[in-house]
Each structure stands twice: as C-alpha cells, then as structure tokens.
Design a protein around this motif. Structure first.
Motif, PDB file in Angstrom:
ATOM      1  N   GLY A   3     -35.135 -16.184  -4.919  1.00  0.00           N
ATOM      2  CA  GLY A   3     -35.909 -16.003  -3.691  1.00  0.00           C
ATOM      3  C   GLY A   3     -36.039 -14.536  -3.319  1.00  0.00           C
ATOM      4  O   GLY A   3     -37.118 -14.081  -2.922  1.00  0.00           O
ATOM      5  N   SER A   4     -34.954 -13.778  -3.452  1.00  0.00           N
ATOM      6  CA  SER A   4     -35.031 -12.357  -3.107  1.00  0.00           C
ATOM      7  C   SER A   4     -35.890 -11.596  -4.115  1.00  0.00           C
ATOM      8  O   SER A   4     -36.602 -10.657  -3.743  1.00  0.00           O
ATOM      9  CB  SER A   4     -33.634 -11.751  -3.020  1.00  0.00           C
ATOM     10  N   GLY A   5     -35.853 -11.987  -5.386  1.00  0.00           N
ATOM     11  CA  GLY A   5     -36.725 -11.361  -6.376  1.00  0.00           C
ATOM     12  C   GLY A   5     -38.186 -11.637  -6.091  1.00  0.00           C
ATOM     13  O   GLY A   5     -39.035 -10.743  -6.195  1.00  0.00           O
ATOM     14  N   ASN A   8     -39.197  -9.611  -3.000  1.00  0.00           N
ATOM     15  CA  ASN A   8     -39.362  -8.214  -3.380  1.00  0.00           C
ATOM     16  C   ASN A   8     -40.697  -8.003  -4.091  1.00  0.00           C
ATOM     17  O   ASN A   8     -41.426  -7.047  -3.797  1.00  0.00           O
ATOM     18  CB  ASN A   8     -38.195  -7.793  -4.278  1.00  0.00           C
ATOM     19  N   ALA A   9     -41.044  -8.885  -5.015  1.00  0.00           N
ATOM     20  CA  ALA A   9     -42.311  -8.757  -5.746  1.00  0.00           C
ATOM     21  C   ALA A   9     -43.507  -8.902  -4.822  1.00  0.00           C
ATOM     22  O   ALA A   9     -44.478  -8.133  -4.920  1.00  0.00           O
ATOM     23  CB  ALA A   9     -42.365  -9.811  -6.852  1.00  0.00           C
ATOM     24  N   VAL A  10     -43.442  -9.855  -3.899  1.00  0.00           N
ATOM     25  CA  VAL A  10     -44.563 -10.060  -2.968  1.00  0.00           C
ATOM     26  C   VAL A  10     -44.733  -8.849  -2.053  1.00  0.00           C
ATOM     27  O   VAL A  10     -45.863  -8.393  -1.815  1.00  0.00           O
ATOM     28  CB  VAL A  10     -44.354 -11.356  -2.151  1.00  0.00           C
ATOM     29  N   LEU A  11     -43.635  -8.298  -1.541  1.00  0.00           N
ATOM     30  CA  LEU A  11     -43.719  -7.134  -0.657  1.00  0.00           C
ATOM     31  C   LEU A  11     -44.322  -5.929  -1.382  1.00  0.00           C
ATOM     32  O   LEU A  11     -45.205  -5.250  -0.856  1.00  0.00           O
ATOM     33  CB  LEU A  11     -42.342  -6.782  -0.103  1.00  0.00           C
ATOM     34  N   LEU A  60     -31.616  -6.156  -0.682  1.00  0.00           N
ATOM     35  CA  LEU A  60     -31.725  -7.418  -1.416  1.00  0.00           C
ATOM     36  C   LEU A  60     -30.879  -7.395  -2.689  1.00  0.00           C
ATOM     37  O   LEU A  60     -30.164  -8.350  -2.995  1.00  0.00           O
ATOM     38  CB  LEU A  60     -33.187  -7.714  -1.765  1.00  0.00           C
ATOM     39  N   VAL A  61     -30.942  -6.284  -3.429  1.00  0.00           N
ATOM     40  CA  VAL A  61     -30.155  -6.160  -4.657  1.00  0.00           C
ATOM     41  C   VAL A  61     -28.666  -6.181  -4.329  1.00  0.00           C
ATOM     42  O   VAL A  61     -27.878  -6.846  -5.011  1.00  0.00           O
ATOM     43  CB  VAL A  61     -30.545  -4.877  -5.417  1.00  0.00           C
ATOM     44  N   PHE A  62     -28.277  -5.471  -3.284  1.00  0.00           N
ATOM     45  CA  PHE A  62     -26.868  -5.444  -2.900  1.00  0.00           C
ATOM     46  C   PHE A  62     -26.390  -6.833  -2.493  1.00  0.00           C
ATOM     47  O   PHE A  62     -25.286  -7.250  -2.865  1.00  0.00           O
ATOM     48  CB  PHE A  62     -26.653  -4.445  -1.758  1.00  0.00           C
TER      49      PHE A  62
END
Length: 126
Positions: A3-5, A8-11, A60-62
């Motif tokens: 979900g976070s990936g 991130n891609a959409v943003l 998000l990565v953290f």
C-alpha cells in the motif's frame, strides 16, 4: 508495504504529470528521471513539491523498514522459544538464507540508488 509503495507511486506520478514544462519535453537521456524533468519545469515551486514528496517517501520507507524489522524480531523470538535444539537448528537454517537474500537485495538497492551524483551520469545510465 504494498500500500505504501502504491501510494508513493501515485503521489510521484501525479506530481510529475502536473508540472508545467517551459523548455519543451525532450530529455537529454534515455530514462525519464525526476531531476531531468524538473530541469524542464517553469517554476521553482515544483522543486519544493518534489522535496515534500521525498520527505513523505522517506517516512513511508522508514515505516515499512520498522514493520519488517519488528516482524523479524518476533520470528526470532518465536524460534528461540522452540524447546528442542534440533527444532531451533532447523528453523534457523530456514530463516538465515532468507535473511541473507533480503539483505543482499536491500544492499544492492541502496548501492544503486544512493550513490553520489558524481559517479552517475546520463551517459552511464544507457
């Protein structure tokens, strides 16, 4: 992590497509990287928006890293609670190769994306 990936891609995609281009749309390299697109941008606020997205991406990565680390800690605690020596050995012999592959994957990704800009040039990316 998925979900976070995706978030991130959409943003980043939405930000990239909302940048007004003043200097045409031709890039000097094969790959369409964000810094190259920002060079074609009309305003300086696009740099600030991208910097904000990078900060969000870092959080998000953290967060993903911490959740993965906690899951590994729980797995190792569960393995250490196995009463028999043979059972612990079998569990660790399964866990350690997986951990080695994950570490190798992460370290090569960090090497590829965190190298200094002086080493990477558009001609080397071809």
């Amino acid at each position: 992590a998925w979900g976070s990936g995706f978030l991130n891609a959409v943003l980043h995609t939405a930000n990239t497509f909302s940048i007004p281009l003043c200097q045409g749309s031709a890039l000097d390299q094969f790959f369409c990287e964000v810094p190259q697109i920002l060079k074609l941008s009309c305003s300086d606020s696009d740099y600030l928006r991208e910097a904000g997205l990078l900060v969000i991406s870092a959080f998000l990565v953290f967060g993903c890293f911490v959740s993965i680390l906690l899951s590994y800690v729980q797995s190792f605690r569960a393995v250490l609670r196995i009463p028999s020596e043979q059972g612990r050995h079998k569990a660790f012999s399964t866990c350690f190769p997986h951990l080695a592959v994950v570490s190798l994957y992460g370290s090569t990704g960090m090497f590829a994306y965190l190298k200094p800009p002086s080493i990477s040039s558009p001609s080397l990316d071809l």
